[in-house]
Design a protein around this motif. Structure first.
Motif, mmCIF file in Angstrom:
data_model
loop_
_atom_site.group_PDB
_atom_site.id
_atom_site.type_symbol
_atom_site.label_atom_id
_atom_site.label_comp_id
_atom_site.label_asym_id
_atom_site.label_seq_id
_atom_site.Cartn_x
_atom_site.Cartn_y
_atom_site.Cartn_z
ATOM 1 N N GLN A 253 -1.838 -15.975 5.540
ATOM 2 C CA GLN A 253 -0.773 -15.444 6.116
ATOM 3 C C GLN A 253 -0.394 -13.990 5.944
ATOM 4 O O GLN A 253 -1.054 -13.371 4.949
ATOM 5 N N THR A 254 0.046 -13.190 6.600
ATOM 6 C CA THR A 254 0.287 -11.851 6.760
ATOM 7 C C THR A 254 1.748 -11.794 5.648
ATOM 8 O O THR A 254 2.539 -12.494 5.673
ATOM 9 N N PRO A 255 1.365 -10.924 4.587
ATOM 10 C CA PRO A 255 2.380 -10.648 3.563
ATOM 11 C C PRO A 255 3.486 -10.402 3.907
ATOM 12 O O PRO A 255 3.658 -9.774 4.948
ATOM 13 N N PRO A 256 4.702 -10.668 3.531
ATOM 14 C CA PRO A 256 6.171 -10.064 4.125
ATOM 15 C C PRO A 256 6.170 -8.562 4.040
ATOM 16 O O PRO A 256 5.460 -8.233 2.986
ATOM 17 N N GLU A 257 6.777 -8.008 4.613
ATOM 18 C CA GLU A 257 6.899 -6.491 4.699
ATOM 19 C C GLU A 257 7.519 -6.089 3.342
ATOM 20 O O GLU A 257 8.383 -6.556 2.944
ATOM 21 N N GLY A 258 6.706 -4.895 2.844
ATOM 22 C CA GLY A 258 7.436 -4.319 1.664
ATOM 23 C C GLY A 258 6.854 -4.922 0.388
ATOM 24 O O GLY A 258 7.083 -4.426 -0.913
ATOM 25 N N THR A 259 5.975 -5.963 0.378
ATOM 26 C CA THR A 259 5.437 -6.453 -0.498
ATOM 27 C C THR A 259 4.287 -5.789 -1.180
ATOM 28 O O THR A 259 3.635 -5.074 -0.278
ATOM 29 N N VAL A 260 3.842 -5.585 -2.503
ATOM 30 C CA VAL A 260 2.729 -5.006 -2.892
ATOM 31 C C VAL A 260 1.728 -5.930 -3.658
ATOM 32 O O VAL A 260 2.341 -6.799 -4.422
ATOM 33 N N PRO A 261 0.626 -5.731 -3.491
ATOM 34 C CA PRO A 261 -0.256 -6.670 -4.096
ATOM 35 C C PRO A 261 -0.248 -6.470 -5.694
ATOM 36 O O PRO A 261 0.048 -5.414 -6.007
ATOM 37 N N ILE A 262 -0.779 -7.358 -6.416
ATOM 38 C CA ILE A 262 -0.741 -7.352 -7.690
ATOM 39 C C ILE A 262 -1.719 -6.194 -7.987
ATOM 40 O O ILE A 262 -2.799 -6.377 -7.629
ATOM 41 N N GLY A 263 -1.381 -5.434 -8.987
ATOM 42 C CA GLY A 263 -2.497 -4.593 -9.456
ATOM 43 C C GLY A 263 -2.377 -3.186 -8.747
ATOM 44 O O GLY A 263 -3.119 -2.108 -9.144
ATOM 45 N N PHE A 264 -1.470 -3.062 -7.546
ATOM 46 C CA PHE A 264 -1.364 -1.883 -6.850
ATOM 47 C C PHE A 264 0.095 -1.421 -7.098
ATOM 48 O O PHE A 264 0.900 -2.075 -7.664
ATOM 49 N N GLU A 265 0.376 -0.110 -6.381
ATOM 50 C CA GLU A 265 1.662 0.494 -6.464
ATOM 51 C C GLU A 265 2.278 0.647 -5.151
ATOM 52 O O GLU A 265 1.559 0.576 -4.242
#
Length: 196
Positions: free
Chosen positions: A61-73
């Motif tokens: 699924q496409t992640p929700p808008e504005g979410t940040v992957p773990i380990g990223f900023e």
């Protein structure tokens, strides 16, 4: 002696029975019993397969808008590579790391590894690449003028971080080479060089 023959015959019979029972009858494709079944068939869904748990049947699924992957900023989402975003980062983005001897020492090591070739060991713009004579020197951290206006010694945390993230002029982006935490440590060391 008779007992040894009986025990030996029994062992041979058991081994022979195991070998014969392990062989298939040639009519089935069964692999027999499997050990650790989940090692062969993963429990998680394959991202390319249909998933009936979602209305669109897609596993990935496409992640929700504005979410940040773990380990990223989310710095790149907050501040774009524009002069206005540079100024906003300078005003609103501050170093979250505590100023400790360990962080300062690590910042110096990182600076020497990534920045020294152009900026020089003392931040005077006399790095080893500049000394080759093929590239113009960057401005000194303590006395130079920033190409974006103002003095280099007055650059704030956010402005230095923005420049490390996006690069400027001949300096390329270091976002992929330096982790966010390490960038902040370099910012600490640059502040040390600004005050020299």
């Amino acid at each position: 002696m008779n007992k040894i023959k009986i025990i030996g015959s029994a062992c041979i019979a058991v081994a022979l029975a195991a070998v014969v029972s392990a062989c298939g009858d040639g009519t089935t494709r069964s692999t027999g019993m499997e050990f650790s079944r989940n090692m062969y068939d993963p429990i998680g869904y394959d991202a390319d397969q249909v998933n009936e748990n979602f209305a669109n049947n897609i596993t990935a699924q496409t992640p929700p808008e504005g979410t940040v992957p773990i380990g990223f900023e989310n710095f790149g989402l907050q501040y774009e590579n524009t002069p206005e975003a540079y100024e906003a980062a300078g005003a609103n983005f501050h170093n979250p790391l505590e100023r400790t001897e360990e962080n300062l020492k690590q910042g110096e090591v990182l600076y020497l590894r990534f920045c020294q070739p152009c900026h020089g060991e003392s931040g005077a713009g006399d790095g080893s690449i500049v000394q080759l004579g093929k590239f113009p020197p960057p401005p000194s951290y303590s006395t130079g003028n920033s190409s974006r206006g103002g003095m280099m010694k007055d650059l704030s945390d956010g402005k230095i971080y923005h420049t490390i993230y996006y690069g400027l002029n001949l300096m390329g982006s270091h976002a992929s080479q330096i982790s966010p935490e390490d960038r902040w440590k370099i910012v600490m060391h640059v502040h040390e060089l600004q005050n020299r």
